[in-house]
Scaffold this motif. Structure first.
Motif, PDB file in Angstrom:
ATOM      1  N   THR A 150       0.825  -1.212   0.000  1.00  0.00           N
ATOM      2  CA  THR A 150       0.000   0.000   0.000  1.00  0.00           C
ATOM      3  C   THR A 150       0.862   1.266   0.000  1.00  0.00           C
ATOM      4  O   THR A 150       0.474   2.270  -0.600  1.00  0.00           O
ATOM      5  N   THR A 159       0.624   3.922  -3.090  1.00  0.00           N
ATOM      6  CA  THR A 159       0.346   5.329  -2.783  1.00  0.00           C
ATOM      7  C   THR A 159       1.371   6.239  -3.448  1.00  0.00           C
ATOM      8  O   THR A 159       1.018   7.298  -3.981  1.00  0.00           O
ATOM      9  N   PRO A 212      -0.049   8.741  -7.313  1.00  0.00           N
ATOM     10  CA  PRO A 212      -0.435   9.810  -6.383  1.00  0.00           C
ATOM     11  C   PRO A 212      -1.803  10.432  -6.669  1.00  0.00           C
ATOM     12  O   PRO A 212      -2.376  11.067  -5.780  1.00  0.00           O
ATOM     13  N   TRP A 217      -4.850   8.175  -1.137  1.00  0.00           N
ATOM     14  CA  TRP A 217      -4.093   7.212  -0.342  1.00  0.00           C
ATOM     15  C   TRP A 217      -5.007   6.225   0.371  1.00  0.00           C
ATOM     16  O   TRP A 217      -4.686   5.053   0.496  1.00  0.00           O
ATOM     17  N   TRP A 218      -6.167   6.705   0.803  1.00  0.00           N
ATOM     18  CA  TRP A 218      -7.083   5.837   1.546  1.00  0.00           C
ATOM     19  C   TRP A 218      -7.688   4.750   0.647  1.00  0.00           C
ATOM     20  O   TRP A 218      -8.076   3.695   1.124  1.00  0.00           O
ATOM     21  N   TRP A 276      -5.955   3.075  -1.549  1.00  0.00           N
ATOM     22  CA  TRP A 276      -4.979   1.989  -1.515  1.00  0.00           C
ATOM     23  C   TRP A 276      -5.082   1.233  -0.197  1.00  0.00           C
ATOM     24  O   TRP A 276      -4.924   0.006  -0.163  1.00  0.00           O
ATOM     25  N   ALA A 312      -0.223   2.772   3.662  1.00  0.00           N
ATOM     26  CA  ALA A 312      -0.737   3.847   2.815  1.00  0.00           C
ATOM     27  C   ALA A 312      -0.485   5.209   3.453  1.00  0.00           C
ATOM     28  O   ALA A 312      -0.131   6.173   2.763  1.00  0.00           O
ATOM     29  N   GLY A 315       3.135   6.051   2.996  1.00  0.00           N
ATOM     30  CA  GLY A 315       3.323   6.462   1.603  1.00  0.00           C
ATOM     31  C   GLY A 315       2.867   7.885   1.369  1.00  0.00           C
ATOM     32  O   GLY A 315       3.536   8.661   0.681  1.00  0.00           O
ATOM     33  N   GLN A 316       1.728   8.246   1.946  1.00  0.00           N
ATOM     34  CA  GLN A 316       1.208   9.615   1.807  1.00  0.00           C
ATOM     35  C   GLN A 316       2.138  10.623   2.471  1.00  0.00           C
ATOM     36  O   GLN A 316       2.386  11.697   1.933  1.00  0.00           O
TER      37      GLN A 316
END
Length: 113
Positions: free
Chosen positions: A41, A45, A49, A53-54, A56, A97, A100-101
């Motif tokens: 995830t 993310t 882009p 993100w949510w 993923w 995720a 990642g964000q």
């Protein structure tokens, strides 16, 4: 791959080998379930882009739940599906995720600076 491996005993042995040595067998199981989907995830993310993100994180939750459903529906796997595993995979998916964000935001800030 381990999710659909046809022998629970083989998977338990692998988890014992892979998990941190300071954890009990149950602790290793929890830790590995938490980190199973986090890298996926996080990478998704960062790679896409424009997708929230949510989304993923939710996909990771679906993958984790799907794995447990498959273990339930395919008795020849000799696996024990668990709601706890679904929850642990979900937490890992959301954490991956979110990380990642956060990385994406840091990279964007540095580009602007």
């Amino acid at each position: 791959m381990a999710v659909l491996w046809p022998s629970g005993g083989d998977v338990a042995s692998m988890k014992s080998f892979l998990g941190p040595p300071f954890l009990s067998e149950e602790g290793k199981d929890v830790a590995l379930n938490l980190v199973m989907l986090a890298p996926l995830t996080a990478i998704l993310t960062l790679a896409w882009p424009r997708v929230p993100w949510w989304a993923w994180a939710l996909l990771g939750c679906l993958i984790g739940a799907g794995a447990e459903v498959a273990q339930e529906l395919i008795p020849s796997l000799e696996r024990r599906p668990s709601l706890a595993n679904i929850a642990q995979n979900a937490v890992g998916s959301w954490c991956g995720a979110a990380v990642g964000q956060m990385v994406a935001r840091l990279v964007e800030r540095r580009r602007r600076a």
